[in-house]
Motif scaffolding. Structure first.
Motif, PDB file in Angstrom:
ATOM      1  N   GLN A  79      -6.091   6.181   0.115  1.00 35.59           N
ATOM      2  CA  GLN A  79      -5.085   5.923   1.139  1.00 35.59           C
ATOM      3  C   GLN A  79      -4.015   5.003   0.547  1.00 35.59           C
ATOM      4  OE1 GLN A  79      -5.300   7.553   4.084  1.00 35.59           O
ATOM      5  NE2 GLN A  79      -7.156   8.493   3.250  1.00 35.59           N
ATOM      6  N   ASN A  80      -2.903   4.855   1.256  1.00 32.94           N
ATOM      7  CA  ASN A  80      -1.831   4.002   0.716  1.00 32.94           C
ATOM      8  C   ASN A  80      -2.287   2.565   0.533  1.00 32.94           C
ATOM      9  OD1 ASN A  80      -1.916   3.490   3.505  1.00 32.94           O
ATOM     10  ND2 ASN A  80       0.303   3.291   3.695  1.00 32.94           N
ATOM     11  N   VAL A 134       1.098  -2.600   7.312  1.00 33.61           N
ATOM     12  CA  VAL A 134       0.174  -1.467   7.359  1.00 33.61           C
ATOM     13  C   VAL A 134      -1.151  -1.975   6.807  1.00 33.61           C
ATOM     14  CG1 VAL A 134      -0.380   0.827   6.497  1.00 33.61           C
ATOM     15  CG2 VAL A 134       1.990   0.248   7.080  1.00 33.61           C
ATOM     16  N   GLY A 135      -2.192  -1.940   7.631  1.00 24.78           N
ATOM     17  CA  GLY A 135      -3.494  -2.430   7.201  1.00 24.78           C
ATOM     18  C   GLY A 135      -4.579  -1.409   7.441  1.00 24.78           C
ATOM     19  N   GLU A 136      -5.631  -1.468   6.635  1.00 24.95           N
ATOM     20  CA  GLU A 136      -6.714  -0.502   6.776  1.00 24.95           C
ATOM     21  C   GLU A 136      -7.397  -0.602   8.130  1.00 24.95           C
ATOM     22  OE1 GLU A 136     -10.828   1.099   4.707  1.00 24.95           O
ATOM     23  OE2 GLU A 136      -9.864  -0.677   3.883  1.00 24.95           O
ATOM     24  N   PRO A 156       4.968   9.871  -7.291  1.00 22.05           N
ATOM     25  CA  PRO A 156       4.694   8.480  -6.925  1.00 22.05           C
ATOM     26  C   PRO A 156       3.303   8.324  -6.318  1.00 22.05           C
ATOM     27  CG  PRO A 156       6.862   9.156  -6.150  1.00 22.05           C
ATOM     28  CD  PRO A 156       6.171  10.396  -6.613  1.00 22.05           C
ATOM     29  N   ALA A 157       2.650   7.227  -6.649  1.00 23.38           N
ATOM     30  CA  ALA A 157       1.291   6.981  -6.166  1.00 23.38           C
ATOM     31  C   ALA A 157       1.261   6.333  -4.788  1.00 23.38           C
ATOM     32  CB  ALA A 157       0.551   6.092  -7.159  1.00 23.38           C
ATOM     33  N   THR A 158       2.402   6.003  -4.241  1.00 20.13           N
ATOM     34  CA  THR A 158       2.511   5.156  -3.060  1.00 20.13           C
ATOM     35  C   THR A 158       1.691   5.633  -1.866  1.00 20.13           C
ATOM     36  OG1 THR A 158       4.764   4.667  -3.768  1.00 20.13           O
ATOM     37  CG2 THR A 158       4.159   4.026  -1.533  1.00 20.13           C
ATOM     38  N   ASP A 159       1.624   6.938  -1.652  1.00 23.61           N
ATOM     39  CA  ASP A 159       0.936   7.463  -0.472  1.00 23.61           C
ATOM     40  C   ASP A 159      -0.535   7.750  -0.721  1.00 23.61           C
ATOM     41  OD1 ASP A 159       3.251   7.327   1.083  1.00 23.61           O
ATOM     42  OD2 ASP A 159       3.904   9.326   0.449  1.00 23.61           O
ATOM     43  N   GLY A 160      -1.034   7.455  -1.898  1.00 27.72           N
ATOM     44  CA  GLY A 160      -2.434   7.710  -2.199  1.00 27.72           C
ATOM     45  C   GLY A 160      -2.693   9.160  -2.549  1.00 27.72           C
TER      46      GLY A 160
END
Length: 271
Positions: A218-219, A76-78, A243-247
């Protein structure tokens, strides 16, 4: 790749590849495009969302290595989106976190490389090739490598907001509901500094700061930072403690006691 050392070695290899591309465009007359939308409100910081060929090229370099050596892993990339994002192992990449700093010639940007295992951040690195610093962690330990040599990262004790050094990239991140809550925390803190992007989180892991509060992430902005902060003894969650995982709305603290205090303050923000 089986051992943690194998994985970390590969992450360093990804950082080498991305850094070579990013440095080639830093402090040059590189073209800047805007990914933002004219439909975004004028007072929203995301209206201007710059991107350069350095961002794109750095991500392509990392994706090529992953696809060559770990074809069963997801990415998964920006800049180029998701590939096999339901895989057991998923790389989460932000080739240049802090593009606004990058295009302004300020070295407060970095390449974020995260590896998710079974949906949870397992490894992470922030690499700043111009300064020559790397911050990396496994969630259990975290390390620094740079001009000051090499060593373990550790957050510092700070149980009182009145003693805390607070970072945010810009107060413009916060909407009309969020801004008053953030402002109250900033007024209570000892010192606030802006413009830090991913560097703020790494300074927290290094024991140079105590608190980072941001919103609209964002994640790919946060996954790589979770193993670094947690490995250094800190805490990073959403404003509601999830959880912070998903932003989204993110808060990181060096001291777990401070984190609980700040979460109570952030709970005053409407959902």
């Amino acid at each position: 790749m089986q051992s943690d050392q194998d994985i970390l070695a590969f992450i360093h290899r990804l950082a080498d590849a991305a850094g070579e591309v990013a440095i080639s465009g830093f402090r040059t007359s590189i073209q800047v495009d805007n990914k933002g939308s004219r439909d975004t409100p004028a007072d929203d910081v995301r209206r201007y969302d710059p991107v350069t060929e350095a961002d794109r090229g750095a991500e392509r370099a990392m994706r090529a290595l992953i696809e060559e050596h770990l074809p069963d892993h997801g990415i998964v990339g920006e800049e180029y989106g998701a590939h096999q994002s339901d895989a057991e192992h998923v790389w989460v990449l932000d080739p240049i976190d802090g593009t606004r700093s990058f295009i302004s010639g300020v070295p407060l940007w970095g390449t974020l490389i995260g590896l998710m295992r079974a949906g949870k951040p397992a490894f992470g690195m922030m690499a700043q090739p111009y300064i020559g610093e790397r911050f990396f962690g496994t969630g259990k330990q975290a390390w620094y490598r740079g001009p000051h040599g090499e060593g373990k990262l550790s957050t510092r004790a700070c149980a009182n907001l009145s003693d805390a050094v607070l970072f945010t990239t810009t107060p413009a991140l916060f909407d009309a509901n969020e801004r008053p809550v953030y402002d109250a925390i900033e007024r209570a803190a000892r010192l606030a500094r802006y413009g830090t992007d991913c560097y703020g989180y790494c300074m927290l892991a290094a024991g140079q700061a105590d608190l980072v509060i941001e919103s609209g992430l964002q994640n790919y902005d946060v996954v790589a930072l979770v193993p670094i902060i947690e490995g250094a003894g800190g805490v990073i969650t959403t404003w509601t403690g999830g959880p912070a995982t998903d932003g989204g709305r993110i808060v990181a603290s060096g001291d777990p006691a401070l984190h609980e205090i700040v979460l109570r303050d952030l709970a005053k923000c409407p959902a």
